[in-house]
Design a protein around this motif. Structure first.
Motif, PDB file in Angstrom:
ATOM      1  N   UNK A 145      -4.001 -11.906   3.556  1.00  0.00           N
ATOM      2  CA  UNK A 145      -2.804 -11.499   2.811  1.00  0.00           C
ATOM      3  C   UNK A 145      -1.738 -10.955   3.754  1.00  0.00           C
ATOM      4  N   UNK A 146      -0.501 -10.911   3.266  1.00  0.00           N
ATOM      5  CA  UNK A 146       0.581 -10.209   3.950  1.00  0.00           C
ATOM      6  C   UNK A 146       0.605  -8.777   3.419  1.00  0.00           C
ATOM      7  N   UNK A 147       0.910  -7.810   4.301  1.00  0.00           N
ATOM      8  CA  UNK A 147       0.856  -6.421   3.880  1.00  0.00           C
ATOM      9  C   UNK A 147       2.091  -5.623   4.252  1.00  0.00           C
ATOM     10  N   UNK A 148       2.438  -4.684   3.366  1.00  0.00           N
ATOM     11  CA  UNK A 148       3.537  -3.751   3.626  1.00  0.00           C
ATOM     12  C   UNK A 148       3.075  -2.366   3.201  1.00  0.00           C
ATOM     13  N   UNK A 149       2.994  -1.446   4.163  1.00  0.00           N
ATOM     14  CA  UNK A 149       2.516  -0.102   3.884  1.00  0.00           C
ATOM     15  C   UNK A 149       3.637   0.916   3.914  1.00  0.00           C
ATOM     16  N   UNK A 167       0.301  -9.631  12.985  1.00  0.00           N
ATOM     17  CA  UNK A 167       1.270 -10.498  12.304  1.00  0.00           C
ATOM     18  C   UNK A 167       1.083 -10.461  10.785  1.00  0.00           C
ATOM     19  N   UNK A 168       2.200 -10.343  10.082  1.00  0.00           N
ATOM     20  CA  UNK A 168       2.153 -10.342   8.626  1.00  0.00           C
ATOM     21  C   UNK A 168       1.959  -8.981   8.003  1.00  0.00           C
ATOM     22  N   UNK A 169       1.785  -7.933   8.840  1.00  0.00           N
ATOM     23  CA  UNK A 169       1.607  -6.572   8.323  1.00  0.00           C
ATOM     24  C   UNK A 169       2.656  -5.673   8.954  1.00  0.00           C
ATOM     25  N   UNK A 170       3.362  -4.913   8.133  1.00  0.00           N
ATOM     26  CA  UNK A 170       4.298  -3.936   8.684  1.00  0.00           C
ATOM     27  C   UNK A 170       4.252  -2.653   7.867  1.00  0.00           C
ATOM     28  N   UNK A 171       4.754  -1.587   8.472  1.00  0.00           N
ATOM     29  CA  UNK A 171       4.682  -0.269   7.866  1.00  0.00           C
ATOM     30  C   UNK A 171       6.063   0.386   7.874  1.00  0.00           C
ATOM     31  N   UNK A 172       6.310   1.215   6.850  1.00  0.00           N
ATOM     32  CA  UNK A 172       7.601   1.882   6.694  1.00  0.00           C
ATOM     33  C   UNK A 172       7.353   3.367   6.468  1.00  0.00           C
ATOM     34  N   UNK A 187       0.864  -1.189   0.000  1.00  0.00           N
ATOM     35  CA  UNK A 187       0.000   0.000   0.000  1.00  0.00           C
ATOM     36  C   UNK A 187       0.897   1.234   0.000  1.00  0.00           C
ATOM     37  N   UNK A 188       0.894   1.964  -1.115  1.00  0.00           N
ATOM     38  CA  UNK A 188       1.732   3.156  -1.275  1.00  0.00           C
ATOM     39  C   UNK A 188       0.909   4.376  -0.885  1.00  0.00           C
ATOM     40  N   UNK A 189       1.366   5.084   0.137  1.00  0.00           N
ATOM     41  CA  UNK A 189       0.583   6.178   0.691  1.00  0.00           C
ATOM     42  C   UNK A 189      -0.514   5.626   1.575  1.00  0.00           C
ATOM     43  N   UNK A 190      -0.144   4.740   2.488  1.00  0.00           N
ATOM     44  CA  UNK A 190      -1.122   4.002   3.300  1.00  0.00           C
ATOM     45  C   UNK A 190      -1.729   4.838   4.414  1.00  0.00           C
ATOM     46  N   UNK A 191      -1.262   6.087   4.581  1.00  0.00           N
ATOM     47  CA  UNK A 191      -1.788   6.910   5.671  1.00  0.00           C
ATOM     48  C   UNK A 191      -1.451   6.301   7.012  1.00  0.00           C
ATOM     49  N   UNK A 192      -2.455   6.142   7.855  1.00  0.00           N
ATOM     50  CA  UNK A 192      -2.237   5.555   9.184  1.00  0.00           C
ATOM     51  C   UNK A 192      -2.383   4.041   9.176  1.00  0.00           C
ATOM     52  N   UNK A 193      -2.587   3.465   7.989  1.00  0.00           N
ATOM     53  CA  UNK A 193      -2.599   2.013   7.852  1.00  0.00           C
ATOM     54  C   UNK A 193      -3.946   1.346   8.018  1.00  0.00           C
ATOM     55  N   UNK A 194      -5.026   2.127   8.117  1.00  0.00           N
ATOM     56  CA  UNK A 194      -6.336   1.551   8.408  1.00  0.00           C
ATOM     57  C   UNK A 194      -6.799   0.566   7.341  1.00  0.00           C
ATOM     58  N   UNK A 195      -6.759   0.989   6.073  1.00  0.00           N
ATOM     59  CA  UNK A 195      -7.323   0.133   5.031  1.00  0.00           C
ATOM     60  C   UNK A 195      -6.461  -1.095   4.785  1.00  0.00           C
ATOM     61  N   UNK A 196      -5.153  -0.949   4.773  1.00  0.00           N
ATOM     62  CA  UNK A 196      -4.287  -2.103   4.543  1.00  0.00           C
ATOM     63  C   UNK A 196      -4.510  -3.149   5.631  1.00  0.00           C
ATOM     64  N   UNK A 197      -4.608  -2.712   6.869  1.00  0.00           N
ATOM     65  CA  UNK A 197      -4.861  -3.644   7.971  1.00  0.00           C
ATOM     66  C   UNK A 197      -6.191  -4.357   7.780  1.00  0.00           C
ATOM     67  N   UNK A 198      -7.216  -3.592   7.435  1.00  0.00           N
ATOM     68  CA  UNK A 198      -8.543  -4.178   7.204  1.00  0.00           C
ATOM     69  C   UNK A 198      -8.493  -5.230   6.093  1.00  0.00           C
ATOM     70  N   UNK A 199      -7.852  -4.886   4.973  1.00  0.00           N
ATOM     71  CA  UNK A 199      -7.796  -5.790   3.831  1.00  0.00           C
ATOM     72  C   UNK A 199      -7.041  -7.069   4.164  1.00  0.00           C
ATOM     73  N   UNK A 200      -5.909  -6.943   4.839  1.00  0.00           N
ATOM     74  CA  UNK A 200      -5.090  -8.116   5.128  1.00  0.00           C
ATOM     75  C   UNK A 200      -5.747  -9.033   6.162  1.00  0.00           C
ATOM     76  N   UNK A 201      -6.358  -8.442   7.178  1.00  0.00           N
ATOM     77  CA  UNK A 201      -7.060  -9.256   8.173  1.00  0.00           C
ATOM     78  C   UNK A 201      -8.232  -9.992   7.524  1.00  0.00           C
ATOM     79  N   UNK A 202      -8.935  -9.318   6.636  1.00  0.00           N
ATOM     80  CA  UNK A 202     -10.096  -9.914   5.976  1.00  0.00           C
ATOM     81  C   UNK A 202      -9.694 -11.012   4.998  1.00  0.00           C
ATOM     82  N   UNK A 203      -8.589 -10.807   4.268  1.00  0.00           N
ATOM     83  CA  UNK A 203      -8.231 -11.712   3.173  1.00  0.00           C
ATOM     84  C   UNK A 203      -7.194 -12.764   3.533  1.00  0.00           C
TER      85      UNK A 203
END
Length: 390
Positions: A129-133, A147-152, A111-127
């Protein structure tokens, strides 16, 4: 004070020079989504000119006076809408669709420009998937570790060549980029991007701004307002095959789904007269709307009037409408905005509960999609003001 750079004379998408100018905003806050800790610093926030320009060749709408050197995104940049029930329903449905369409379980989402990470977290928990914001405004304290989600706190550059995404998200970022095609090309040629990588982008819809009189959507940090045609043109020129494009969230947003493909030259459009007509009328529509709200506020007690929504629409409203600087407060459900002050006018941002003991004449709702949610909240607080859509 340095002189502003000359206004742009070519389209950021197709580099065309057949341009039509429209309304100019002389002093918009440079960063309307960066609220301030005190009223004094809010009133002294930097402002700049927005010169609306339309490209007759690809139908793109942009700010010819945009200067990217004015923009500096930090952790104080706050755009999260996930505290609204109405927006949460939308985000849940989008996450479910992307998860199902692209079978994301076990795959990698960037997720490029993930903001505070809300949507990426939602998508990965739901699906699953592994996520990198990636986002320079991300705040670690805002999200529980999953677990499986990190932010930079960075951008998705070649430094991260080992990251190989199956799906790239980029929501409400492209409109901030001075050279959107160059940005897309950089993503297209990233070492981790393969021929099967899918890109999902979301941007404000210029047709909503023009056709539905969404003039409060005009903010300085957006250089671009894409039409479906200009969004497809940007992706085609940058080397993508468009899979799908459409409107969502009450037609306020455009989305596009694409994958790497051959680059194509811009194709001149034969049917852009409707959009050109909207642009030609935008100046008059803008002035009529400003006059309406100036007169509306002049007939009411500013201490008994609030604006509901301290996002970009609310900030533009209180800075653009004469007399709106006297409005007592902006209301927002996002707790990270509450207790801060709006750039330009210095108005405070308060939580809905702050209205419980107040006598109100009017609540001005900045986004019609939230009208019912706001009316329900106001009724629960025992309020009976006039509720009007800006």
């Amino acid at each position: 004070m340095e002189a502003p750079p000359p206004e742009r004379t070519d389209c950021p998408v197709c580099q065309g020079h057949s341009l039509l100018s429209s309304v100019a905003f002389e002093a918009l806050p440079v960063l309307c989504n960066s609220l301030h800790l005190d009223a004094g610093s809010a009133r002294s926030a930097r402002t700049a000119r927005f010169a609306t320009m339309h490209c007759r060749e690809c139908t793109h709408v942009f700010n010819a006076a945009f200067d990217e050197d004015q923009i500096d995104y930090t952790q104080g940049y706050e755009t999260s809408l996930h505290f609204s029930q109405r927006f949460t329903v939308f985000a849940d449905a989008l996450a479910a669709r992307l998860s199902k369409t692209y079978s994301l379980a076990g795959k990698t989402v960037v997720d490029i420009g993930c903001g505070k990470g809300d949507f990426l977290t939602k998508l990965c928990v739901m699906s699953g998937a592994k996520g990198l914001g990636f986002d320079k405004s991300f705040e670690k304290s805002r999200n529980k570790s999953v677990p499986g989600i990190r932010f930079v706190n960075d951008w998705f550059s070649n430094t991260y060549a080992d990251v190989r995404p199956d799906l790239v998200l980029c929501r409400h970022v492209l409109e901030h980029i001075a050279e959107p095609v160059a940005f897309l090309r950089t993503l297209r040629t990233h070492p981790g991007v393969g021929p099967a990588t899918v890109f999902y982008f979301e941007v404000p819809n210029a047709l909503y701004t023009l056709r539905d009189m969404g003039i409060w959507d005009i903010i300085y940090e957006h250089i671009s307002y894409f039409t479906p045609a200009s969004l497809c043109t940007a992706f085609n020129v940058a080397g993508f095959e468009v899979l799908d494009v459409g409107a969502l969230f009450g037609d306020q947003y455009l989305y596009i789904e694409a994958k790497p493909g051959p680059a194509r030259l811009p194709v001149p459009l034969s049917k852009s007269s409707e959009i050109e007509s909207l642009v030609q009328n935008f100046d008059e529509v803008y002035r009529d709307k400003i006059k309406h709200w100036r007169d509306y506020l002049a007939a009411r007690d500013p201490h008994q009037t609030v604006v509901w929504g301290a996002g970009s629409k609310g900030v533009t409203f209180v800075n653009a409408v004469p007399g709106a600087n006297r409005i007592s407060a902006l209301i927002d459900v996002n707790p990270h905005k509450q207790g801060r002050f709006v750039p330009g006018t210095g108005a405070p941002v308060l939580p809905p509960d702050a209205l419980r003991e107040r006598r109100l004449q009017s609540i001005i709702v900045m986004n019609p999609l939230y009208r019912d949610e706001i009316a329900s909240t106001a009724a629960a607080l025992g309020l009976t003001p006039e509720i009007v859509i800006a």
